[in-house]
Design a protein around this motif. Structure first.
Motif, PDB file in Angstrom:
ATOM      1  N   THR A  61      -6.872   5.131  -5.866  1.00 16.76           N
ATOM      2  CA  THR A  61      -5.532   5.268  -6.369  1.00 16.76           C
ATOM      3  C   THR A  61      -4.545   4.889  -5.132  1.00 16.76           C
ATOM      4  O   THR A  61      -3.623   4.427  -5.254  1.00 16.76           O
ATOM      5  CB  THR A  61      -5.081   6.565  -6.705  1.00 16.76           C
ATOM      6  N   GLU A  62      -5.068   4.643  -3.896  1.00 19.27           N
ATOM      7  CA  GLU A  62      -4.270   4.399  -2.721  1.00 19.27           C
ATOM      8  C   GLU A  62      -4.485   2.836  -2.587  1.00 19.27           C
ATOM      9  O   GLU A  62      -3.914   2.384  -1.430  1.00 19.27           O
ATOM     10  CB  GLU A  62      -4.786   5.203  -1.464  1.00 19.27           C
ATOM     11  N   ILE A  63      -5.144   2.060  -3.174  1.00 19.05           N
ATOM     12  CA  ILE A  63      -5.313   0.794  -2.964  1.00 19.05           C
ATOM     13  C   ILE A  63      -4.628  -0.118  -4.195  1.00 19.05           C
ATOM     14  O   ILE A  63      -4.856   0.284  -5.434  1.00 19.05           O
ATOM     15  CB  ILE A  63      -6.917   0.242  -2.975  1.00 19.05           C
ATOM     16  N   ASN A  64      -3.844  -1.072  -3.560  1.00 13.71           N
ATOM     17  CA  ASN A  64      -3.167  -2.108  -4.668  1.00 13.71           C
ATOM     18  C   ASN A  64      -3.735  -3.628  -4.485  1.00 13.71           C
ATOM     19  O   ASN A  64      -3.895  -4.151  -3.493  1.00 13.71           O
ATOM     20  CB  ASN A  64      -1.790  -1.963  -4.507  1.00 13.71           C
ATOM     21  N   ILE A  74      -4.381  -7.638  -1.169  1.00 11.71           N
ATOM     22  CA  ILE A  74      -4.883  -6.360  -1.401  1.00 11.71           C
ATOM     23  C   ILE A  74      -4.398  -5.450  -0.257  1.00 11.71           C
ATOM     24  O   ILE A  74      -4.411  -5.961   0.928  1.00 11.71           O
ATOM     25  CB  ILE A  74      -6.610  -6.371  -0.825  1.00 11.71           C
ATOM     26  N   SER A  75      -3.937  -4.183  -0.634  1.00  9.51           N
ATOM     27  CA  SER A  75      -3.236  -3.633   0.339  1.00  9.51           C
ATOM     28  C   SER A  75      -3.654  -2.017  -0.042  1.00  9.51           C
ATOM     29  O   SER A  75      -3.881  -1.586  -0.968  1.00  9.51           O
ATOM     30  CB  SER A  75      -1.611  -3.523   0.293  1.00  9.51           C
ATOM     31  N   GLY A  76      -3.453  -1.219   1.262  1.00 13.74           N
ATOM     32  CA  GLY A  76      -3.982   0.238   1.039  1.00 13.74           C
ATOM     33  C   GLY A  76      -3.062   0.734   1.726  1.00 13.74           C
ATOM     34  O   GLY A  76      -2.541   0.572   3.044  1.00 13.74           O
ATOM     35  N   ASN A  77      -2.456   1.983   1.295  1.00 11.14           N
ATOM     36  CA  ASN A  77      -1.306   2.950   1.908  1.00 11.14           C
ATOM     37  C   ASN A  77      -1.934   4.279   1.822  1.00 11.14           C
ATOM     38  O   ASN A  77      -1.988   4.681   0.682  1.00 11.14           O
ATOM     39  CB  ASN A  77       0.035   2.869   0.967  1.00 11.14           C
ATOM     40  N   LYS A  78      -2.406   4.807   2.903  1.00  6.82           N
ATOM     41  CA  LYS A  78      -2.885   5.963   2.980  1.00  6.82           C
ATOM     42  C   LYS A  78      -1.953   7.186   2.690  1.00  6.82           C
ATOM     43  O   LYS A  78      -0.906   7.189   3.446  1.00  6.82           O
ATOM     44  CB  LYS A  78      -3.633   6.305   4.321  1.00  6.82           C
ATOM     45  N   ALA A  79      -2.420   8.041   2.033  1.00  6.15           N
ATOM     46  CA  ALA A  79      -1.398   9.193   1.559  1.00  6.15           C
ATOM     47  C   ALA A  79      -1.300  10.223   2.727  1.00  6.15           C
ATOM     48  O   ALA A  79      -2.274  10.354   3.597  1.00  6.15           O
ATOM     49  CB  ALA A  79      -1.961  10.120   0.397  1.00  6.15           C
ATOM     50  N   ALA A  80      -0.091  10.749   3.173  1.00  8.20           N
ATOM     51  CA  ALA A  80      -0.006  11.616   4.192  1.00  8.20           C
ATOM     52  C   ALA A  80      -0.930  12.788   4.080  1.00  8.20           C
ATOM     53  O   ALA A  80      -1.103  13.395   3.386  1.00  8.20           O
ATOM     54  CB  ALA A  80       1.417  12.059   4.326  1.00  8.20           C
ATOM     55  N   ASP A  81      -1.440  12.845   5.362  1.00  9.03           N
ATOM     56  CA  ASP A  81      -2.481  14.122   5.420  1.00  9.03           C
ATOM     57  C   ASP A  81      -1.500  15.326   5.593  1.00  9.03           C
ATOM     58  O   ASP A  81      -0.876  15.402   6.547  1.00  9.03           O
ATOM     59  CB  ASP A  81      -3.376  14.065   6.479  1.00  9.03           C
TER      60      ASP A  81
END
Length: 154
Positions: A61-64, A74-81
């Motif tokens: 779900t964090e990859i577009n 292709i991009s990936g946005n890591k959700a804040a921990d």
């Protein structure tokens, strides 16, 4: 850094301007392309390809993935921990990324799936029927033959 001069090819080719521009861009941006995340490009069939990216630590779900004309992004946005952690050693990258690929004409994204920390993107080149080579029959110009003068025999 290597510099190539493609101007001799411009003089002897017609309609390949886009290809030469792509080659110029690749050589100019070679050092600016980041190495994260690592990826492979495979030839899986005659007109089939697969891009495999190592995106460990990312959820699907964090990859577009976005395909737009002849570009694949292709991009990936890591959700804040939300959980505060103290690392003694942190070797697994958890940073956001963006990777772009130039696709050749008629290359389409078929599918993408995520498995064991690897993102697989399947591509296929689908050449339209009008673009495929065809056999041209050689006809005989009957009008020229009808009006021709018969050679005289002596």
């Amino acid at each position: 850094m290597r510099n190539f001069d493609f101007s001799p090819f411009y003089r002897s080719t017609i309609g390949f301007d886009r290809l030469a521009s792509l080659l110029d861009n690749i050589t100019n941006n070679e050092s600016s392309q980041p190495g994260y995340p690592p990826y492979n490009i495979e030839l899986t069939g005659e007109d089939r390809y697969r891009i495999t990216m190592a995106v460990a630590g990312f959820d699907a779900t964090e990859i577009n993935i976005e395909a737009n004309q002849n570009a694949l992004q292709i991009s990936g946005n890591k959700a804040a921990d939300t959980k505060e952690r103290t690392y003694l050693h942190q070797g697994i990258a958890a940073r956001s990324f963006e990777r772009r690929f130039q696709l050749a004409d008629h290359v389409q994204v078929e599918a993408a799936h995520y498995e064991n920390g690897l993102l697989h993107i399947d591509l296929q080149r689908i050449v339209p029927e009008a673009m495929k080579p065809r056999q041209i029959p050689i006809g005989v110009n009957t009008k020229a033959i009808e009006g021709a003068v018969e050679p005289t025999r002596s």
